[in-house]
Design a protein around this motif. Structure first.
Motif, PDB file in Angstrom:
ATOM      1  N   ALA A 178       3.197  -8.790   2.743  1.00  0.00           N
ATOM      2  CA  ALA A 178       3.530  -7.938   1.600  1.00  0.00           C
ATOM      3  C   ALA A 178       4.528  -6.888   2.077  1.00  0.00           C
ATOM      4  CB  ALA A 178       2.288  -7.274   1.036  1.00  0.00           C
ATOM      5  N   VAL A 179       5.677  -6.796   1.404  1.00  0.00           N
ATOM      6  CA  VAL A 179       6.766  -5.940   1.888  1.00  0.00           C
ATOM      7  C   VAL A 179       7.311  -5.095   0.730  1.00  0.00           C
ATOM      8  CG1 VAL A 179       9.017  -5.873   3.020  1.00  0.00           C
ATOM      9  CG2 VAL A 179       7.380  -7.685   3.594  1.00  0.00           C
ATOM     10  N   SER A 180       7.432  -3.812   0.960  1.00  0.00           N
ATOM     11  CA  SER A 180       7.984  -2.920  -0.059  1.00  0.00           C
ATOM     12  C   SER A 180       9.381  -3.382  -0.462  1.00  0.00           C
ATOM     13  CB  SER A 180       8.046  -1.488   0.470  1.00  0.00           C
ATOM     14  OG  SER A 180       6.748  -0.992   0.706  1.00  0.00           O
ATOM     15  N   GLY A 181       9.646  -3.356  -1.764  1.00  0.00           N
ATOM     16  CA  GLY A 181      10.944  -3.753  -2.284  1.00  0.00           C
ATOM     17  C   GLY A 181      11.079  -5.234  -2.563  1.00  0.00           C
ATOM     18  N   TYR A 182      10.045  -6.028  -2.237  1.00  0.00           N
ATOM     19  CA  TYR A 182      10.145  -7.471  -2.406  1.00  0.00           C
ATOM     20  C   TYR A 182      10.171  -7.876  -3.883  1.00  0.00           C
ATOM     21  CZ  TYR A 182      10.112  -9.981   2.038  1.00  0.00           C
ATOM     22  OH  TYR A 182      10.482 -10.560   3.220  1.00  0.00           O
ATOM     23  N   THR A 183      11.005  -8.875  -4.161  1.00  0.00           N
ATOM     24  CA  THR A 183      11.061  -9.498  -5.476  1.00  0.00           C
ATOM     25  C   THR A 183      10.353 -10.850  -5.400  1.00  0.00           C
ATOM     26  OG1 THR A 183      13.136 -10.658  -4.998  1.00  0.00           O
ATOM     27  CG2 THR A 183      13.298  -8.419  -5.904  1.00  0.00           C
ATOM     28  N   THR A 184      10.237 -11.510  -6.536  1.00  0.00           N
ATOM     29  CA  THR A 184       9.638 -12.853  -6.530  1.00  0.00           C
ATOM     30  C   THR A 184      10.485 -13.814  -5.703  1.00  0.00           C
ATOM     31  OG1 THR A 184      10.790 -13.363  -8.610  1.00  0.00           O
ATOM     32  CG2 THR A 184       8.511 -12.575  -8.768  1.00  0.00           C
ATOM     33  N   VAL A 185      11.804 -13.598  -5.699  1.00  0.00           N
ATOM     34  CA  VAL A 185      12.695 -14.446  -4.893  1.00  0.00           C
ATOM     35  C   VAL A 185      12.392 -14.273  -3.405  1.00  0.00           C
ATOM     36  CG1 VAL A 185      15.100 -14.896  -4.244  1.00  0.00           C
ATOM     37  CG2 VAL A 185      14.514 -14.419  -6.638  1.00  0.00           C
ATOM     38  N   ASP A 186      12.152 -13.024  -2.988  1.00  0.00           N
ATOM     39  CA  ASP A 186      11.849 -12.759  -1.586  1.00  0.00           C
ATOM     40  C   ASP A 186      10.546 -13.447  -1.162  1.00  0.00           C
ATOM     41  OD1 ASP A 186      14.082 -11.073  -1.122  1.00  0.00           O
ATOM     42  OD2 ASP A 186      13.040  -9.439  -2.142  1.00  0.00           O
TER      43      ASP A 186
ATOM     44  N   TYR B 213      -3.785   8.784 -11.782  1.00  0.00           N
ATOM     45  CA  TYR B 213      -3.431   7.552 -11.063  1.00  0.00           C
ATOM     46  C   TYR B 213      -1.951   7.482 -10.701  1.00  0.00           C
ATOM     47  CZ  TYR B 213      -7.977   6.142 -12.922  1.00  0.00           C
ATOM     48  OH  TYR B 213      -9.304   6.077 -13.239  1.00  0.00           O
ATOM     49  N   LEU B 214      -1.082   8.173 -11.456  1.00  0.00           N
ATOM     50  CA  LEU B 214       0.361   8.246 -11.177  1.00  0.00           C
ATOM     51  C   LEU B 214       0.770   9.718 -11.182  1.00  0.00           C
ATOM     52  CD1 LEU B 214       1.512   5.315 -13.488  1.00  0.00           C
ATOM     53  CD2 LEU B 214       1.805   5.380 -11.000  1.00  0.00           C
ATOM     54  N   PRO B 215       0.319  10.485 -10.196  1.00  0.00           N
ATOM     55  CA  PRO B 215       0.493  11.947 -10.256  1.00  0.00           C
ATOM     56  C   PRO B 215       1.910  12.426  -9.975  1.00  0.00           C
ATOM     57  CG  PRO B 215      -0.549  11.297  -8.193  1.00  0.00           C
ATOM     58  CD  PRO B 215      -0.445  10.050  -9.017  1.00  0.00           C
ATOM     59  N   ASN B 216       2.770  11.572  -9.415  1.00  0.00           N
ATOM     60  CA  ASN B 216       4.128  12.002  -9.066  1.00  0.00           C
ATOM     61  C   ASN B 216       5.130  11.403 -10.059  1.00  0.00           C
ATOM     62  OD1 ASN B 216       6.548  12.716  -7.932  1.00  0.00           O
ATOM     63  ND2 ASN B 216       6.123  11.835  -5.899  1.00  0.00           N
ATOM     64  N   PRO B 217       5.695  12.202 -10.962  1.00  0.00           N
ATOM     65  CA  PRO B 217       6.637  11.679 -11.962  1.00  0.00           C
ATOM     66  C   PRO B 217       7.859  11.011 -11.350  1.00  0.00           C
ATOM     67  CG  PRO B 217       5.913  13.882 -12.554  1.00  0.00           C
ATOM     68  CD  PRO B 217       5.439  13.641 -11.153  1.00  0.00           C
ATOM     69  N   ALA B 218       8.164  11.387 -10.085  1.00  0.00           N
ATOM     70  CA  ALA B 218       9.351  10.832  -9.431  1.00  0.00           C
ATOM     71  C   ALA B 218       9.024   9.590  -8.606  1.00  0.00           C
ATOM     72  CB  ALA B 218       9.991  11.898  -8.543  1.00  0.00           C
ATOM     73  N   ASN B 219       7.788   9.120  -8.693  1.00  0.00           N
ATOM     74  CA  ASN B 219       7.381   7.965  -7.887  1.00  0.00           C
ATOM     75  C   ASN B 219       6.507   7.043  -8.737  1.00  0.00           C
ATOM     76  OD1 ASN B 219       5.857   6.273  -5.921  1.00  0.00           O
ATOM     77  ND2 ASN B 219       6.887   7.556  -4.408  1.00  0.00           N
ATOM     78  N   ILE B 220       6.805   5.757  -8.718  1.00  0.00           N
ATOM     79  CA  ILE B 220       6.090   4.809  -9.590  1.00  0.00           C
ATOM     80  C   ILE B 220       4.835   4.241  -8.936  1.00  0.00           C
ATOM     81  CG2 ILE B 220       8.233   4.158 -10.732  1.00  0.00           C
ATOM     82  CD1 ILE B 220       8.210   1.572  -9.097  1.00  0.00           C
ATOM     83  N   HIS B 221       4.512   4.688  -7.722  1.00  0.00           N
ATOM     84  CA  HIS B 221       3.374   4.113  -7.012  1.00  0.00           C
ATOM     85  C   HIS B 221       2.086   4.878  -7.301  1.00  0.00           C
ATOM     86  CE1 HIS B 221       6.857   2.630  -4.698  1.00  0.00           C
ATOM     87  NE2 HIS B 221       6.118   1.527  -4.625  1.00  0.00           N
ATOM     88  N   LEU B 222       0.987   4.172  -7.123  1.00  0.00           N
ATOM     89  CA  LEU B 222      -0.323   4.713  -7.476  1.00  0.00           C
ATOM     90  C   LEU B 222      -0.855   5.659  -6.406  1.00  0.00           C
ATOM     91  CD1 LEU B 222      -1.936   1.364  -8.689  1.00  0.00           C
ATOM     92  CD2 LEU B 222      -1.237   3.275 -10.147  1.00  0.00           C
ATOM     93  N   SER B 223      -1.741   6.531  -6.843  1.00  0.00           N
ATOM     94  CA  SER B 223      -2.500   7.370  -5.924  1.00  0.00           C
ATOM     95  C   SER B 223      -3.660   6.543  -5.366  1.00  0.00           C
ATOM     96  CB  SER B 223      -3.053   8.581  -6.676  1.00  0.00           C
ATOM     97  OG  SER B 223      -4.012   8.154  -7.642  1.00  0.00           O
TER      98      SER B 223
ATOM     99  N   GLY C 143       0.780  -1.230   0.000  1.00  0.00           N
ATOM    100  CA  GLY C 143       0.000   0.000   0.000  1.00  0.00           C
ATOM    101  C   GLY C 143       0.813   1.281   0.000  1.00  0.00           C
ATOM    102  N   MET C 144       2.019   1.271  -0.584  1.00  0.00           N
ATOM    103  CA  MET C 144       2.796   2.522  -0.690  1.00  0.00           C
ATOM    104  C   MET C 144       2.171   3.423  -1.749  1.00  0.00           C
ATOM    105  SD  MET C 144       6.876   3.142  -1.384  1.00  0.00           S
ATOM    106  CE  MET C 144       7.310   2.503   0.247  1.00  0.00           C
TER     107      MET C 144
ATOM    108  N   GLY D 214      -0.110   3.169   3.220  1.00  0.00           N
ATOM    109  CA  GLY D 214      -1.493   3.357   3.645  1.00  0.00           C
ATOM    110  C   GLY D 214      -2.353   2.257   3.062  1.00  0.00           C
ATOM    111  N   ASP D 215      -3.445   2.645   2.474  1.00  0.00           N
ATOM    112  CA  ASP D 215      -4.360   1.670   1.867  1.00  0.00           C
ATOM    113  C   ASP D 215      -4.004   1.486   0.406  1.00  0.00           C
ATOM    114  OD1 ASP D 215      -5.978   0.926   4.034  1.00  0.00           O
ATOM    115  OD2 ASP D 215      -7.057   2.824   3.900  1.00  0.00           O
TER     116      ASP D 215
END
Length: 541
Positions: A86-94, A237-247, A53-54, A61-62
């Motif tokens: 669910a953990v931020s930065g996790y890969t399929t290996v993690d 839905y992606l308002p921050n060009p410097a961030n790949i996470h959704l609103s 939920g980043m 958050g949510d």
């Protein structure tokens, strides 16, 4: 005063946004008041920062998993939800390593849960993993809006993502073969970069999603495509060009895509929740399973072709339509409404076409009791089975026989006792009420406080019940003490039973085609249909 109150509200909301706690609150299934037919589920979210939920500001958050859990809860489907794995930065290996190592996490309630235990209990599992595997080979300059990567390395990584996800799902299904797994496809995380780069990004994204979607070829696995929906309004839905996470808006759209897939693929309502039994060329009986609810009063609203036909009390689980036309398709639905006006969502629905010359049942043609069975069905005394059979030679238990007799004669419970028998409390309230109605009307007596509901009702017991019905409306003086006993196998029975069988035979309610009555044999559904139909005919003379 109003300004002060408004400032306090704004301060609280600002604080909520600052510490990353969403004002959204999803209600657990136990708090839901609306009646429901759904089967509650445990939902486990696995994966990376999108599952955790980043948001576009880098705060947890949510995410879409929370919005999906909220929707599951709204319809009474959610039993529990956890995204601790669910953990931020996790890969399929993690993700794969965590499952194999059976890592432990602490829930919001302070309870420690191991990953394999959570998976074992889950009916729904969502996975968002693979992007971080690929992004490790990408360099992005947000200010210059440029992107560098090794195409060969990325291609190899994409192939490995597909293999890792397949192994993740295989391990999940080795722990819980029945879990429904929903795997998220990724959207373009860099829509703000140069248009010259977009075709190559699109190619890489398609390759990653193709590798992820291949997992949907496995049993109970479904791919959820998100790229097109996010691309339609990426500035929102992606308002921050410097961030790949959704609103939050982007997460809501993603959650809806997951919800739509769940509705399409998950058996939210039991498949046999509503059934139809044809009665004749222009009649059928609609039956449904009981609803679960928190209130004390529920009514069932029955609809035909979107028109409400009737409201029925909660103890009634069937309704007969008798004015239908052959070769016409009808739509029926049942909605449950509780005492507060809360309506079930979803409701039960079914469509049906009554065909010309369709046999009532596949197994009664030529049976000695065919006419009586048809009469009993038309009078609503008996139901058939969902496979189109009546099973005329199946036995009846004493509990079933009591219910059939009470339903046929529309008897009411005359007793002030809650329960006269010690062995019927485990039955449904409607069945207990039928047994008490039969008891309070003098039709059954039991023994030493026990009714023995699971025992088969014998032919002698069925005859005795029928005679006790007649005794209440027939002058028994019409039957003299010289009443002949037409059967040779009644010698070991008490006088009341012998008299009952003989009197019913004299009235034609029991046939005298054979020298024996077989009083100790279990009464069949056909026997019961015949005796009750003839009994009702006699009473109506």
């Amino acid at each position: 005063m109003k300004k002060k109150c408004m400032l306090q509200i704004m301060l609280v909301l600002s604080l909520i946004m600052y510490i990353g706690i969403s004002p959204l609150h999803y209600v657990s299934a136990q708090e839901t008041t609306a009646p429901s037919w759904v089967t509650s589920v445990d939902y486990v979210a696995l994966g990376d920062s999108l599952a955790e939920g980043m948001d576009h500001q880098g705060k947890i958050g949510d995410g879409y998993t929370d919005y999906l859990a909220n929707k599951l809860s709204e319809v009474g489907l959610l039993s529990s939800f956890t995204k601790q794995f669910a953990v931020s930065g996790y890969t399929t290996v993690d993700v794969l390593n965590d499952i194999k190592q059976n890592v432990a996490k602490e829930t919001a309630e302070g309870k420690t849960v191991r990953m394999q235990e959570a998976i074992k209990e889950a009916e729904i599992i969502t996975i968002t993993a693979g992007a971080n595997d690929v992004l490790s080979h990408v360099e992005v300059d947000a200010l210059k809006r440029t992107l560098k990567f090794n195409e060969t390395a990325i291609q190899k990584e994409i192939e490995q993502v597909g293999r890792n996800l397949s192994e993740i799902i295989s391990v999940i299904h080795s722990i819980n073969p029945k879990a429904q797994v929903y795997v998220m496809g990724y959207y373009n995380p860099f829509p703000h970069l140069s248009k010259d780069i977009q075709p190559l990004l699109s190619q890489l994204l398609d390759g990653l999603n193709k590798a992820i979607s291949m997992t949907a070829q496995m049993p109970n696995v479904f791919f959820v495509e998100t790229a097109d929906a996010i691309a339609k309004d990426y500035k929102n839905y992606l308002p921050n060009p410097a961030n790949i996470h959704l609103s939050p808006a982007g997460y809501e759209v993603t959650a809806k895509l997951f919800w739509d897939k769940v509705v399409e693929t998950f058996p939210i309502v039991p498949v046999d929740g509503i059934t139809i039994q044809p009665i004749s060329k222009n009649a059928l009986m609609l039956s449904w399973i009981p609803v679960s609810h928190d209130g004390t009063t529920v009514t069932y609203d029955v609809y035909r072709d979107d028109v409400k036909v009737t409201s029925l009390p909660m103890v009634t689980l069937s309704y007969t339509f008798s004015d239908l036309n052959a070769n016409q398709t009808y739509s029926f639905c049942v909605k449950a409404v509780d005492e507060h006006g809360n309506e079930s969502d979803p409701y039960l629905s079914i469509s049906y076409q009554i065909a010309e010359d369709t046999p009532l049942f596949t197994d009664i043609n030529g049976h000695w009791a065919e006419a009586y069975i048809k009469q009993a069905i038309e009078n609503g005394i008996f139901n058939g089975y969902t496979d189109g059979t009546f099973k005329p030679d199946n036995n009846l238990t004493r509990a079933q026989a009591a219910s059939v007799i009470v339903r046929a004669l529309q008897l009411k419970n005359r007793s002030t006792e809650d329960n006269a028998f010690l062995d019927i409390s485990g039955y449904a309230p409607a069945t207990q009420a039928d047994i008490m109605a039969a008891y309070s009307n003098g039709l059954v007596r039991g023994q030493n406080g026990y009714f023995k509901p699971t025992n088969n009702v014998t032919r002698a017991q069925l005859a005795l019940i029928a005679w006790r019905v007649l005794e209440q409306g027939v002058d028994t003086k019409d039957f003299s003490s010289s009443l002949k006993h037409p059967f040779t196998d009644l010698g070991n029975f008490d006088n009341e039973t012998i008299y009952a069988i003989s009197a019913l035979a004299d009235l034609g309610i029991i046939t005298k085609d054979e020298a024996t009555f077989r009083p100790n044999d279990a009464a069949t559904r056909a026997d019961t249909a015949a005796i009750i139909s003839l009994l009702i005919d006699y009473l109506q003379q």
